[in-house]
Design an enzyme around this catalytic site. Structure first.
Site, mmCIF file in Angstrom:
data_model
loop_
_atom_site.group_PDB
_atom_site.id
_atom_site.type_symbol
_atom_site.label_atom_id
_atom_site.label_comp_id
_atom_site.label_asym_id
_atom_site.label_seq_id
_atom_site.Cartn_x
_atom_site.Cartn_y
_atom_site.Cartn_z
ATOM 1 N N TRP A 32 -47.173 -123.459 56.268
ATOM 2 C CA TRP A 32 -46.462 -122.091 56.298
ATOM 3 C C TRP A 32 -47.187 -121.003 55.157
ATOM 4 O O TRP A 32 -47.382 -120.039 55.177
ATOM 5 C CB TRP A 32 -45.079 -122.024 56.414
ATOM 6 C CG TRP A 32 -44.654 -122.392 57.679
ATOM 7 C CD1 TRP A 32 -43.871 -123.335 58.036
ATOM 8 C CD2 TRP A 32 -44.959 -121.789 59.028
ATOM 9 N NE1 TRP A 32 -43.540 -123.511 59.348
ATOM 10 C CE2 TRP A 32 -44.252 -122.545 60.018
ATOM 11 C CE3 TRP A 32 -45.557 -120.507 59.264
ATOM 12 C CZ2 TRP A 32 -44.381 -122.220 61.224
ATOM 13 C CZ3 TRP A 32 -45.839 -120.278 60.764
ATOM 14 C CH2 TRP A 32 -45.029 -120.885 61.573
ATOM 15 N N ASP A 45 -40.799 -116.862 51.123
ATOM 16 C CA ASP A 45 -40.416 -116.969 52.603
ATOM 17 C C ASP A 45 -39.081 -118.326 52.756
ATOM 18 O O ASP A 45 -39.451 -119.302 52.342
ATOM 19 C CB ASP A 45 -41.725 -117.659 53.077
ATOM 20 C CG ASP A 45 -41.410 -118.037 54.489
ATOM 21 O OD1 ASP A 45 -40.326 -118.106 55.129
ATOM 22 O OD2 ASP A 45 -42.651 -118.321 55.231
ATOM 23 N N LYS A 47 -34.273 -120.190 62.798
ATOM 24 C CA LYS A 47 -33.856 -121.380 62.063
ATOM 25 C C LYS A 47 -32.481 -121.181 61.701
ATOM 26 O O LYS A 47 -31.550 -121.811 62.250
ATOM 27 C CB LYS A 47 -34.851 -121.819 60.949
ATOM 28 C CG LYS A 47 -36.118 -122.219 61.550
ATOM 29 C CD LYS A 47 -37.164 -121.529 61.313
ATOM 30 C CE LYS A 47 -38.686 -121.888 62.010
ATOM 31 N NZ LYS A 47 -39.745 -121.172 61.628
HETATM 32 C C1 LIG Z 1 -40.989 -120.525 61.396
HETATM 33 C C2 LIG Z 1 -41.518 -120.229 60.150
HETATM 34 C C3 LIG Z 1 -42.310 -119.035 59.994
HETATM 35 C C4 LIG Z 1 -42.873 -118.314 61.357
HETATM 36 O O1 LIG Z 1 -41.805 -117.277 61.647
HETATM 37 P P1 LIG Z 1 -42.120 -116.422 62.868
HETATM 38 O O2 LIG Z 1 -40.923 -115.807 63.049
HETATM 39 O O3 LIG Z 1 -42.519 -117.439 64.049
HETATM 40 O O4 LIG Z 1 -43.063 -115.692 62.617
HETATM 41 C C5 LIG Z 1 -42.843 -118.879 58.851
HETATM 42 N N1 LIG Z 1 -42.420 -119.509 57.690
HETATM 43 C C6 LIG Z 1 -41.378 -120.451 57.639
HETATM 44 C C7 LIG Z 1 -41.302 -121.236 56.469
HETATM 45 C C8 LIG Z 1 -40.942 -120.859 58.917
HETATM 46 O O5 LIG Z 1 -40.011 -122.174 59.086
#
Ligand SMILES: *Cc1c(COP(=O)(O)O)cnc(C)c1O
Length: 361
Positions: A102, A172, A196
Site C-alpha cells: 500500500w 494511511d 476494513k
Molecule cells: C484497502 C487499503 C487501501 C485501498 O483502499 P480503497 O478504498 O480500495 O482505495 C489503501 N491502503 C490500505 C492500507 C488499505 O488496506
C-alpha cells in the site's frame, strides 16, 4: 440464515446488528415513507446521520478542536493522489516510508506530483520489518512525512510512531483506524478507506489539522481540495450517503462496545490467539513477519506446502470460516480480524488451526 466467520481483508465483516438495522430501515427510513437512499442529502433525516457520524468519530478518536473530519468519495486510493496534490506545493519534497504494497501505491502517486525522499525502504527485507521510528533520517523542511500504519497485505504494523516535530505526519490508517489509541497531536493528516474498520467501500475518512488545511495548494478542481470539503462540512456535493449511514451505524455499535479502549483490548486478544496457534505449532505454521511488528489486524502465515495451504483454506471454508486466502501477490494464508470480528471467530479459527496441524502435521 447461516453467516460464516468472515476473514476477508476488505470489504470485510460488518457487525450483524448493523446489517440487521440497515435491513429493517431500508425501505422505509424511520417512518418517512421512503428509503434514506431516496432522500435529499439536505434533509433533516440525513443531516442527523451525517452529523452523528462525524460526532462519533471526533469522540472516539478524541480529536482536539483544531482537527477537521471529512467524509469523501474515492476510497483510500483517491487519497494517494489528493494528499500530494494538496500538500506538495511547487518545488516541495515529502518523506516516505516504503513498508509494503500500500505504501508503494501511495508513493507512486506522490512521485507523479512532486519530489519524494524515501526514508525507509523495506523491500530489502521483503517488507517483513519496520524501521525504528526514532532512527529515521527525516528532512526538517519536508512538506510531510508519509506512513502506512498497517500493511494489510504484508501484515506489518507500526507499534510506535516517529515524531517528525513540525513536519506534518500523514498516515494511511485504512486497515487499523479505531483499533488502538493514538497520539493524535503528532498527526497532521490521517486517511482511511472505510471498508476494513468503518463501513462499506467507496468512502474515505480524512482527518486534517487546521494548519495543514491552511497550507493546502489552492489552484485545484473543487472536489480535490480539502479546504472546500472542510468549509462545507463534507456537503459540498452529494456525499456517499448510504456508505456514511452504514458507517454511522458501525460507529454507534463500536461506541456501545466501549469504543477504542475496548477495540484495542479485543484486537490484542484476537491476534494473540492466532499468533499463539502459529508459534505453538512447532513449525507447521510460520509467520514471516518480524515479531516486533506483527499486525493485530492481518495475520499472515504459511503452511509447509501450497497443497496444504489449499486444503487448509477449503476445509476452513467447509467449517464456516471464509476469506483465509492470502493476497494474490504474496500467496499463503491471511486472517483479517478487524473490529467487527467477534472473539469467538478468532477462537474458532485458532481451534481449527490446531486440529488441522494435528491431522496433517
Ligand atoms: C484497502 C487499503 C487501501 C485501498 O483502499 P480503497 O478504498 O480500495 O482505495 C489503501 N491502503 C490500505 C492500507 C488499505 O488496506
Amino acid at each position: 440464515m447461516n453467516r460464516i466467520y468472515n476473514f476477508n481483508a476488505g470489504p470485510s465483516t460488518l457487525p450483524l446488528p448493523v446489517l440487521e438495522q440497515a435491513q429493517a430501515e431500508f425501505v422505509d427510513y424511520q417512518g418517512r415513507g421512503m428509503s434514506l437512499l431516496e432522500m435529499s442529502h439536505r434533509s433533516p433525516e440525513y443531516d442527523r446521520v451525517h452529523t452523528r457520524c462525524i460526532e462519533l468519530l471526533r469522540e472516539m478518536l478524541a480529536l482536539p478542536a483544531n482537527y477537521q473530519v471529512l467524509l469523501l468519495g474515492g476510497g483510500a486510493t483517491m487519497q494517494f493522489g489528493m494528499v500530494p496534490l494538496n500538500l506538495l506545493g511547487q518545488g516541495r519534497s515529502c518523506d516516505f516510508t516504503l513498508t509494503g504494497a500500500w505504501a508503494k501505491k501511495a508513493l507512486a502517486d506522490a512521485r507523479k506530483l512532486g519530489k519524494v525522499r524515501m526514508v525507509y525502504d523495506g523491500s530489502e527485507h521483503d517488507f517483513m520489518r519496520l524501521p525504528d521510528p526514532g532512527a529515521l533520517d527525516l528532512d526538517p523542511k519536508a512538506a510531510y512525512l508519509h506512513l502506512t500504519s498497517n500493511e494489510t497485505i504484508g501484515g506489518v504494523q507500526w507499534q510506535s510512531w516517529p515524531d517528525p516535530g513540525p513536519v506534518p505526519m500523514v498516515c494511511d490508517m485504512s486497515s487499523d483506524i479505531l483499533s488502538r489509541p493514538l497520539p493524535i497531536e503528532r498527526f497532521g493528516l490521517i486517511y482511511a478507506g472505510a471498508q476494513k474498520n468503518l463501513g462499506p467501500a467507496g468512502l474515505a475518512l480524512v482527518i486534517i489539522r487546521d494548519d495543514v488545511l491552511a497550507a493546502c495548494v489552492d489552484d485545484l478542481p473543487a472536489y480535490l481540495r480539502y479546504p472546500v470539503h472542510a468549509q462545507k462540512g463534507s456537503l459540498y456535493n452529494t456525499p456517499p450517503v448510504y456508505a456514511i449511514y452504514l458507517t454511522q451505524l458501525v460507529l454507534e455499535w463500536l461506541h456501545q462496545q466501549g469504543g477504542v479502549a475496548a477495540a484495542d483490548q479485543l484486537a490484542q486478544q484476537r491476534s494473540g490467539l492466532l499468533y499463539d496457534a502459529i508459534d505453538q505449532s512447532t513449525g507447521f505454521y510460520s509467520c514471516p513477519v518480524s515479531a516486533d511488528c506483527r499486525s493485530r489486524m492481518n495475520i499472515v502465515f504459511r503452511l509447509p506446502s501450497e497443497e496444504l495451504e489449499q486444503s487448509f483454506i477449503s476445509e476452513a471454508q467447509a467449517q464456516g470460516m471464509g476469506g483465509l486466502k492470502g493476497h494474490r501477490s504474496v500467496g499463503g494464508c491471511r486472517a483479517s480480524i478487524y473490529n467487527a470480528m467477534p472473539l469467538a471467530g478468532a477462537t474458532a479459527l485458532a481451534d481449527f488451526m490446531r486440529h488441522f496441524a494435528a491431522s496433517h502435521g
